[in-house]
Scaffold this motif. Structure first.
Motif, PDB file in Angstrom:
ATOM      1  N   LEU A 179      32.097   5.884  -2.771  1.00  0.00           N
ATOM      2  CA  LEU A 179      31.196   4.917  -3.394  1.00  0.00           C
ATOM      3  C   LEU A 179      30.893   5.288  -4.842  1.00  0.00           C
ATOM      4  CD1 LEU A 179      28.844   4.157  -0.390  1.00  0.00           C
ATOM      5  CD2 LEU A 179      30.485   2.598  -1.467  1.00  0.00           C
ATOM      6  N   THR A 180      30.819   6.576  -5.138  1.00  0.00           N
ATOM      7  CA  THR A 180      30.639   6.994  -6.527  1.00  0.00           C
ATOM      8  C   THR A 180      31.848   6.578  -7.357  1.00  0.00           C
ATOM      9  OG1 THR A 180      29.220   8.859  -5.925  1.00  0.00           O
ATOM     10  CG2 THR A 180      30.322   8.982  -8.065  1.00  0.00           C
ATOM     11  N   HIS A 181      33.025   6.821  -6.828  1.00  0.00           N
ATOM     12  CA  HIS A 181      34.249   6.442  -7.532  1.00  0.00           C
ATOM     13  C   HIS A 181      34.285   4.933  -7.793  1.00  0.00           C
ATOM     14  CE1 HIS A 181      38.348   6.563  -8.886  1.00  0.00           C
ATOM     15  NE2 HIS A 181      38.742   5.762  -7.916  1.00  0.00           N
ATOM     16  N   TYR A 182      34.003   4.159  -6.769  1.00  0.00           N
ATOM     17  CA  TYR A 182      33.992   2.708  -6.914  1.00  0.00           C
ATOM     18  C   TYR A 182      32.920   2.275  -7.922  1.00  0.00           C
ATOM     19  CZ  TYR A 182      33.632  -2.243  -5.820  1.00  0.00           C
ATOM     20  OH  TYR A 182      33.581  -3.606  -5.913  1.00  0.00           O
ATOM     21  N   GLY A 183      31.741   2.850  -7.795  1.00  0.00           N
ATOM     22  CA  GLY A 183      30.659   2.511  -8.716  1.00  0.00           C
ATOM     23  C   GLY A 183      31.017   2.797 -10.162  1.00  0.00           C
ATOM     24  N   LEU A 184      31.654   3.919 -10.406  1.00  0.00           N
ATOM     25  CA  LEU A 184      32.076   4.254 -11.770  1.00  0.00           C
ATOM     26  C   LEU A 184      33.110   3.247 -12.279  1.00  0.00           C
ATOM     27  CD1 LEU A 184      32.324   8.137 -11.459  1.00  0.00           C
ATOM     28  CD2 LEU A 184      30.549   6.826 -12.645  1.00  0.00           C
ATOM     29  N   GLN A 185      33.968   2.768 -11.392  1.00  0.00           N
ATOM     30  CA  GLN A 185      34.994   1.805 -11.790  1.00  0.00           C
ATOM     31  C   GLN A 185      34.397   0.454 -12.167  1.00  0.00           C
ATOM     32  OE1 GLN A 185      37.680   1.832  -8.410  1.00  0.00           O
ATOM     33  NE2 GLN A 185      39.103   3.146  -9.524  1.00  0.00           N
ATOM     34  N   VAL A 186      33.279   0.105 -11.552  1.00  0.00           N
ATOM     35  CA  VAL A 186      32.679  -1.201 -11.833  1.00  0.00           C
ATOM     36  C   VAL A 186      31.541  -1.120 -12.850  1.00  0.00           C
ATOM     37  CG1 VAL A 186      33.390  -2.188  -9.626  1.00  0.00           C
ATOM     38  CG2 VAL A 186      31.113  -1.169  -9.846  1.00  0.00           C
TER      39      VAL A 186
END
Length: 99
Positions: A21-28
């Motif tokens: 979720l951190t990775h996804y959040g950083l991407q968005v």
């Protein structure tokens, strides 16, 4: 303790959820809130977050082995903050949580 394997499994699930979720959040467009982790991620990518968490798990296993029967609290102590981080990320990302 009979539930200890399940506690370690739950801890691993929370670790993976937090990293994903951190990775996804950083991407968005979300930003990492921890300044030290932000610097590590900016330097080495999301692998830095996973590597640091894996190092913490290894340290936790060492602590678990030294505490004997009382060590069952170690996976819980690792899982709780990672679960909170994953839930916060999910809320910020608008991901529906199971009810």
């Amino acid at each position: 303790m009979a539930v200890e394997p399940q506690l370690w499994a739950a801890m691993l699930v929370t670790l993976i959820a937090d990293v994903a979720l951190t990775h996804y959040g950083l991407q968005v467009g979300l930003a990492e809130g921890n300044p030290l982790m932000r610097a590590a991620i900016e330097t080495a990518g999301i692998a830095a977050l996973f590597g640091i968490k894996l190092s913490i798990v290894i340290f936790g296993v060492g602590v678990r082995l030294t505490l004997g029967e009382r060590g069952v609290v170690v996976p819980v102590g690792l899982a709780v903050p990672w679960l909170l981080a994953a839930v916060i990320n999910a809320v910020l990302l608008g991901i529906a949580l199971p009810q």
